[in-house]
Design a protein around this motif. Sequence first.
Motif, PDB file in Angstrom:
ATOM      1  N   ILE A 104      47.434  32.891  39.334  1.00 38.03           N
ATOM      2  CA  ILE A 104      47.073  33.985  40.245  1.00 38.03           C
ATOM      3  C   ILE A 104      47.964  35.189  39.987  1.00 38.03           C
ATOM      4  O   ILE A 104      49.189  35.077  40.036  1.00 38.03           O
ATOM      5  CB  ILE A 104      47.193  33.543  41.717  1.00 38.03           C
ATOM      6  N   GLY A 105      47.348  36.342  39.716  1.00 34.10           N
ATOM      7  CA  GLY A 105      48.067  37.604  39.634  1.00 34.10           C
ATOM      8  C   GLY A 105      47.927  38.367  40.940  1.00 34.10           C
ATOM      9  O   GLY A 105      47.045  38.078  41.755  1.00 34.10           O
ATOM     10  N   ALA A 185      39.195  36.506  35.899  1.00 32.79           N
ATOM     11  CA  ALA A 185      38.762  37.899  35.787  1.00 32.79           C
ATOM     12  C   ALA A 185      38.284  38.453  37.121  1.00 32.79           C
ATOM     13  O   ALA A 185      37.809  39.581  37.191  1.00 32.79           O
ATOM     14  CB  ALA A 185      37.648  38.009  34.744  1.00 32.79           C
ATOM     15  N   VAL A 186      38.414  37.653  38.184  1.00 38.56           N
ATOM     16  CA  VAL A 186      37.884  38.028  39.502  1.00 38.56           C
ATOM     17  C   VAL A 186      39.009  38.512  40.397  1.00 38.56           C
ATOM     18  O   VAL A 186      40.075  37.893  40.469  1.00 38.56           O
ATOM     19  CB  VAL A 186      37.161  36.829  40.156  1.00 38.56           C
TER      20      VAL A 186
END
Length: 222
Positions: A104-105, A185-186
């Motif tokens: 997670i970013g 990518a979400v």
Amino acid sequence: MADKQPHLNGAFYGPAVPPPAKTYHRHGRGRGCACCLFTTFLKLLIGIVVVVGVAVLILWLIFRPNKLKFDVNGAELTRFNVSGNQLHYNLALNLTIRNPNKRIGVYYDVIEASPFYKDQRLNTQWLPAFYQGHKTTTVLSPHFDGQQVVLLAGEKLAEFNGETLAGVFDVDVKFRLRLRLKVGAVRIGNFRPKVNCELNVPLKSNANSSPFFQTTRCDFDF
């Protein structure tokens, strides 16, 4: 000439008359339709909530998000005195933010930082937005310099005098954040956590105080 028709000695009964058809009135038919529609909508809403809840649970089980960690590793207070009802201050911080998540970013869209003394806000500063990748640490250096009207009376004034004598001041620094998470990518969410750092900061110019500041872990409220 004799009358060939017989005399009718009784009442004449004609052909039987059929009874009138019975009409049935159904009461509340419109209300029944409305209840049916409401029940259908309620079932659909419950189904959507269940599906979303299951999806969130699956995502949580896959990614296992951990709380972000905020630590104040350094604090320098070079001025903290009251003149009249004006508090003059100069406070510099060294803040580290750790993202312990593997998948997670975090997008920090808004970072609002405010120091408080005796529950009174001194200043507000907006730090630049940034993105933080997986298992990385970011260092921020907010600096608060200025003067602010403060009300110090009774117990608060006694505490201020005691802190002045010791050369160490209790200053709270609060952060209000607006975050988004990046999973693959979400990008999801619009989260607004709060961070509170309760600091004991020595005054640098005071010979009685310890020149060292102890690293402080901040309270992260998601």
